[in-house]
Scaffold this active site. Structure first.
Site: not given
Ligand code: GLU
Length: 472
Positions: A252-254
């Site tokens: 994920s980007k997070r």
């Protein structure tokens, strides 16, 4: 029937490598069978939409060497290719299902739903809509509609028996109908849910192979019931296991996981990224590792996609990228690498810069790495580690060798690699020292480290003045 596959991203302006890998598989299946590769934008969740995302997706796929046969920017007769522009289509089909008795209007308010959720929670059961609106009388429904009461349309699920999902990778998967929720097909704002839109679109766009993440496998039972309700033929399903981040978690980007664009900007070649990703969860019949696009299209066999998830490994990606960089012609390599060089080259000749960059062609894992590798040619100060300092003091011949280099290099009239190579021979003759003691002291004195390019090249590129200073 012509094979048609589709890539169906949400327009979030971010493509993680798991999404990209799905696109690769979709592209390869289409091209292997001489079919079409379609881009469809799934923007039913308008909150996640990002300006410019469609152009960004086109750019990404183009960089990767994929030709989009149909999509929002090059539409054909199956359009529109953006779901938010297809709202009327979904409504028509949702109403058609109501007509057929396979779906129904639901007027439940948020508080009624909340109550159902709480009840389910209290019983430690997953929330399933209790179907109360499926029992409304025709008159009640008409009255509500007339009064403009907000509604959604829900799919009516069978409560007993099971539904089979036939998947090319996972085989026949049996799903108990009792766990299927009367899911929402059309939301109160008139937008369809993904669960509805994907079926309508895949059918109307004549998609033959649906390739997507394994997280959709169980859901596909609901989609099959929709295909059956409409009397439509189902596509071939190919569900693919996840690509996990290097820490074993979901990408994920997070989590700070690299997206395709991040990698591209770091100086990974798109061809290398594609080659790396295709082998993440797919294996050819032989042991071939490096593939051109044509070879991939020929060798790709969707039946050999793996059932288990794979893990992103930057070391392996570096290995591929290194190979691809090394395979570039010198001209292409220079064109590729120059934009990554951030050191000040205003006082250097083009010849000097090219020579420097070419020396590192065989050493690079990614473009930006060049700056670190060539530091010693730009910095005024160099750092010699304690260990290397100890080495310089470890033999009485070392100061003699260094002094000899300094004198010979100072006297050199033409500063070129041939003359410099000659100097090394002269120092060898003059001092009688050879091997490590001949090369290592000068290398450490001029660069701080024990490894580097060919010594004459290194001396040449650092330049006479800096070399003499560092030897002094
Ligand atoms: N929009 C969905 C996603 O990005 C597509 C899934 C599918 O390919 O059907 O996960």
């Amino acid at each position: 029937m012509k094979v048609r596959t589709r890539f169906a991203p949400s327009p979030t302006g971010f493509m993680h490598i798991g999404n990209l890998r799905t696109a690769i598989f979709e592209y390869l299946v289409a091209k292997k069978y001489d079919g079409d590769f379609i881009l469809r934008i799934e923007d039913t969740d308008q909150n996640r939409k990002v300006e410019g995302a469609i152009d960004f997706i086109y750019k990404t796929l183009e960089l990767c060497g994929f030709k989009i046969d149909e999509g929002p920017n090059n539409p054909k007769e199956y359009g529109p290719y953006i779901q938010s522009e297809r709202k009327d289509i979904y409504k028509k089909y949702a109403l058609d299902l109501v007509e057929k008795g396979k779906a129904y209007y639901c007027f439940c308010t948020e508080s009624e739903l909340e109550e159902m959720r709480e009840k389910a929670n209290a019983r430690k059961k997953p929330f399933l809509y209790d179907g109360r609106c499926s029992k409304l009388s025709k008159e009640k429904i008409e009255e509500n509609l007339k009064n403009g009461v907000p509604y959604v349309i829900r799919q009516k699920m069978p409560k007993i028996g099971s539904t089979i999902v036939d998947d090319l990778i996972y085989g026949k998967v049996k799903i108990d109908n009792s766990i299927l929720d009367d899911q929402i097909l059309l939301k109160s704002d008139g937008f369809p849910t993904y669960n509805f839109a994907n079926v309508i679109d895949d059918h109307l766009m004549e998609i033959t192979h649906v390739i997507r993440g394994k997280e959709y496998l169980d859901q596909t039972a609901k989609y099959n019931l929709l295909y059956e309700a409409f009397g439509w033929e189902k596509p071939t399903y190919i569900h693919v296991a996840m690509v996990l981040g290097s820490d074993g978690n979901k990408l994920s980007k997070r989590n700070g996981d690299a997206s395709f664009m991040d990698l591209y900007e770091e100086g990974y070649l798109p061809e290398a990224i594609v080659n790396y990703l295709v082998l993440l969860g797919w294996s050819p019949e032989n042991n071939q590792e490096v593939f051109t696009m044509e070879e991939l299209i020929k060798s790709f066999n969707e039946k050999r996609i793996s059932k288990s998830s794979s893990q992103y490994d930057v070391k392996k990606l570096n290995w591929f990228n290194h190979k691809y960089i090394n395979n570039l012609s010198d001209e292409k390599y220079l064109e590729y690498i120059k934009p990554f060089l951030t050191h000040d080259i205003s006082d250097k000749s083009e010849e000097w810069v090219n020579k420097l960059l070419l020396i590192y062609k065989d050493h690079l894992s990614y473009g930006k790495e060049i700056n670190e590798l060539v530091n010693i040619f730009f910095n005024d100060e160099i750092n010699i580690s304690n260990e290397n300092k100890e080495f310089l003091e470890s033999d009485e011949n070392i100061p003699i060798v260094i002094k000899a280099y300094k004198e010979e290099l100072e006297n050199l009239k033409d500063w070129n690699t041939e003359e410099i190579a000659e100097v090394i021979n002269k120092v060898k003759e003059k001092t009688g020292v050879k091997g490590k003691l001949l090369y290592m002291p000068i290398r450490i004195k001029i660069s701080g480290v024990e490894h580097g390019p060919e010594l004459p090249d290194e001396i040449f590129l650092i330049g006479k003045e800096k070399v003499i200073n560092r030897l002094s």
